[in-house]
Design a protein around this motif. Structure first.
Motif, mmCIF file in Angstrom:
data_model
loop_
_atom_site.group_PDB
_atom_site.id
_atom_site.type_symbol
_atom_site.label_atom_id
_atom_site.label_comp_id
_atom_site.label_asym_id
_atom_site.label_seq_id
_atom_site.Cartn_x
_atom_site.Cartn_y
_atom_site.Cartn_z
ATOM 1 N N VAL A 291 0.839 -1.201 0.000
ATOM 2 C CA VAL A 291 0.000 0.000 0.000
ATOM 3 C C VAL A 291 0.878 1.257 0.000
ATOM 4 O O VAL A 291 0.652 2.192 -0.765
ATOM 5 N N GLU B 234 2.326 1.631 -3.408
ATOM 6 C CA GLU B 234 1.325 2.057 -4.389
ATOM 7 C C GLU B 234 0.995 3.543 -4.245
ATOM 8 O O GLU B 234 0.721 4.229 -5.215
ATOM 9 N N MET B 235 1.018 4.013 -2.997
ATOM 10 C CA MET B 235 0.710 5.429 -2.776
ATOM 11 C C MET B 235 1.945 6.308 -2.973
ATOM 12 O O MET B 235 1.847 7.530 -2.889
ATOM 13 N N MET C 240 4.402 6.496 -0.859
ATOM 14 C CA MET C 240 4.645 7.158 0.426
ATOM 15 C C MET C 240 5.574 6.368 1.346
ATOM 16 O O MET C 240 5.684 6.677 2.538
ATOM 17 N N THR D 288 -4.029 -1.283 5.215
ATOM 18 C CA THR D 288 -4.115 0.037 4.593
ATOM 19 C C THR D 288 -4.226 1.119 5.664
ATOM 20 O O THR D 288 -3.504 2.117 5.640
ATOM 21 N N VAL E 134 -6.065 3.935 -1.446
ATOM 22 C CA VAL E 134 -4.865 4.040 -2.283
ATOM 23 C C VAL E 134 -5.175 4.861 -3.534
ATOM 24 O O VAL E 134 -4.415 5.759 -3.909
ATOM 25 N N VAL F 112 -5.446 8.567 -2.750
ATOM 26 C CA VAL F 112 -4.147 9.240 -2.606
ATOM 27 C C VAL F 112 -3.485 9.424 -3.966
ATOM 28 O O VAL F 112 -2.925 10.474 -4.267
ATOM 29 N N LYS F 113 -3.604 8.423 -4.826
ATOM 30 C CA LYS F 113 -3.013 8.533 -6.160
ATOM 31 C C LYS F 113 -3.653 9.691 -6.923
ATOM 32 O O LYS F 113 -2.976 10.444 -7.608
ATOM 33 N N GLY G 175 -3.182 13.072 -4.523
ATOM 34 C CA GLY G 175 -1.824 13.372 -4.075
ATOM 35 C C GLY G 175 -1.715 13.630 -2.579
ATOM 36 O O GLY G 175 -0.710 14.129 -2.088
ATOM 37 N N ARG G 176 -2.779 13.304 -1.839
ATOM 38 C CA ARG G 176 -2.736 13.491 -0.386
ATOM 39 C C ARG G 176 -3.804 12.607 0.255
ATOM 40 O O ARG G 176 -4.673 12.080 -0.437
ATOM 41 N N LEU G 177 -3.716 12.504 1.575
ATOM 42 C CA LEU G 177 -4.726 11.737 2.299
ATOM 43 C C LEU G 177 -5.991 12.566 2.458
ATOM 44 O O LEU G 177 -5.935 13.785 2.375
#
Ligand code: SF4
Lengths: 418, 170
Positions: free
Chosen positions: A45, A48-49, A51, A140, B159, B162-163, B166-168
């Protein structure tokens, strides 16, 4: 502010206001932890992000405990990956042998009253026994929390569970309290709820409380919080050097529901397969033949659990043909038992003794069951195939009942041997 | 992604555990590769599920859906195999979270599970909180989901969120 429960107090401290049940809030967390079972998906995860490099080494804690030491090449590869990751980002890793995550979280003083802790493992609720708002999440959630230091939480309804009766009867342990609780609530009886324990707690040791909190998730609960009273604070200080602030509900705090368990009339219990809420008195199933006994796990792998087992195994040997596997939950527990001669007692009685792994609890390694075999286990789940073959059976019980059954080769009421 | 799901119902009872969804033995033997586990979804509960399931199908179940391990594979696999939503009388909370994070709508409905038969057409309007058994003409209003859960579902999972952003979401 109105009178608050413990759950509300911990959240209110972060939110600056009293939360209401059912509401979704985003809260900062103190720690998030993962183990070799849940880390691989969390890493995927994070990757994929994009981060991975943003994980907060101050918040994330890793454990290698599920299959430790590695019983397969697949597990060894996961462990390697975890070590590489930990080194690269400066993340704390508790490697093979240190112990089961939930136990080590307490021993290392990560788990303390008033903290909010997430774990990528359903038994994270164990930490409620030391007053942490602690609950399990998936990979996640854990990955995201490791980056952001926050998580969304649905504020749970709170249930007061009153434990009454000043002392546990002879032969009855914290595990029997936990099994009783799950049987009263049923497997779905506390879904989403926070259980808060109150009542006559002075004689319920911290180890017993950890056992009870550990199993609240078997009724679906999100939290199993004990107050941090004199006994808890004293134990935390003396055992782990933790200066624990007290935590109590306010007088007059309101609960959505209330339950009372009379401990004085409890007797030794088992959860018969394949459901944890399928609870019976040991006397109802006495005589069922047993192939293996497992004493350990995050439920019952603490010092007092093995001392209890040793009360029986000091005077009786494990019956020929029965495998008795004793796995203290951490290296620290192992060392304390070793120092006090308990490891010798267990080994002398015919047990296999090792330390610091989940091992047999989830059927990962170190003692799986064959076809048609029956085990008595001090762990927390008895689902089909949990400890091995699909056609094997697991009865959950206290360390005393487990030891008594190891001695006779049949499920046995420990009161006949102590 | 629109948050309206319409598909055939797969009816299940109470206490469906994560082990029913994907048996532990596949989770531990493969330690990773979700794609390899797809043929085993519900393998012990619904024979031939992998061959018969179609995108948008809805699972309709009773109490306590998703009991068991915190391992996220169960929720992710249901989404990957094409399940459009799970409607149940109650959910175990870790599964519920994992489902939202995987982009799988999970709806608590008390009446629809009692009136739904295998293969009925069920429609779930996630944002409005309406579940309809189209075949039997039964409509149930349910508690709608709040933010940030809706945003996560709209994006197709955390996921994906965020993709895309670009942020949560918080
Ligand atoms: S001992 Fe068993 S229940 Fe506890 S964390 Fe390990 S596998 Fe899970």
């Amino acid at each position: 502010m109105p009178a608050l429960t413990m759950t509300e107090k911990i959240l209110a401290k972060r939110l600056g206001r009293a939360p209401s049940p059912g509401e979704h809030v985003v809260v900062p967390i103190d720690y998030v932890y993962m183990h070799d079972g849940t880390f691989p998906l969390a890493l995927r995860v994070l990757q994929e992000m994009g981060m991975e490099s943003q994980v907060d080494p101050g918040r994330l804690i890793l454990f290698i405990d599920h299959a430790a030491p590695a019983p397969s090449v697949a597990a060894a590869l996961v462990h390697q990956e975890m070590r590489r990751f930990a080194r690269k980002y400066g993340v704390r890793l508790h490697d093979v042998g240190r112990g089961i995550s939930h136990q080590v979280m307490v021993e290392e003083g990560y788990a303390r009253p008033w903290r909010i802790i997430l774990g990528a493992d359903s038994h994270t609720v164990t930490l409620g026994a030391v007053g942490s708002f602690a609950t399990g999440v998936g990979s996640t959630d854990a990955a995201v929390a490791a980056v952001s230091g926050k998580a969304w939480i649905r504020v749970p309804e709170q249930v007061r569970v009153r434990l009454s009766g000043a002392e546990l009867p002879r032969g009855v342990m914290g595990k029997d309290v936990a099994l009783k609780l799950v049987s009263v609530l049923g497997a779905n009886g506390a879904i989403y709820k926070a259980l808060e324990f109150q009542g006559d707690l002075e004689t319920l040791s911290l180890a017993a409380r950890l056992t009870v909190s550990n199993m609240v998730v078997e009724a679906g609960a999100k939290l199993g919080l004990f107050p941090v009273d004199g006994l808890a604070a004293k134990t935390l200080l003396e055992e782990y050097g933790v200066e624990a602030p007290r935590l109590y509900p306010d007088a007059g705090a309101e609960y959505s529901d209330e339950l009372e368990l009379e401990l004085g009339s409890l007797e030794p219990l088992v959860a018969a397969p394949p459901r944890v809420d399928n609870v019976k008195a040991v006397t109802e199933v006495e005589g069922i033949e047993v192939d293996q006994v497992f004493i350990g796990s995050c439920t019952n792998g603490r010092y007092e659990d093995f001392v209890a087992a040793a009360r029986i195994l000091r005077r009786h040997r494990v019956r020929e043909g029965v495998r008795c596997i004793a796995v203290p939950a951490s290296r620290r527990v192992f060392q304390e038992l070793s120092r006090d001669g308990i490891v010798d007692v267990l080994a002398g009685a015919g047990c296999v003794v090792t330390y610091g792994t989940c091992g047999p609890c989830l059927g990962a390694h170190f003692g799986l069951l064959g076809e048609g075999e029956t085990a008595v286990s001090t762990s927390n789940r008895n689902f089909v195939g949990r400890m091995g073959h699909r056609d094997s059976k697991v009865y959950l019980a206290s360390p005393l009942t487990a030891a008594a059954s190891a001695v006779t080769g049949r499920i046995t009421d420990p009161r006949s041997l102590i | 992604m629109s948050l309206v799901v319409r598909g055939r119902a797969w009816v299940l009872g109470d206490n469906i555990t994560t082990d029913h969804i994907i048996s532990g033995k596949y989770k531990y033997s493969k330690m990773g590769r979700l794609e390899d586990m797809l043929p085993y979804v519900f393998a012990d509960v619904i024979p031939g599920f992998y061959e018969k399931v179609r995108p948008g199908d809805v699972i309709v179940a009773g109490e306590g859906f998703g009991y068991g391990s915190s391992r996220e594979h169960a929720a992710r696999l249901l989404r990957m195999i094409g399940i459009g939503a799970v409607v149940a009388k109650s959910f175990h909370r870790i599964f519920y979270r994992n489902a939202i994070n995987s982009g799988l709508p999970v709806i608590v409905a008390k009446r629809i599970p009692d009136v739904t038969e295998q293969g009925d057409i069920v429609e779930v309007r996630v944002e409005e909180g309406i579940v309809t058994n189209v075949t039997r003409g039964v409509v149930e209003r349910v508690a709608g989901l709040e933010e940030p859960l809706l945003s996560i579902l709209r994006a197709g999972g955390l996921v994906e969120y965020v993709k895309r952003h670009g942020r949560l979401p918080w």
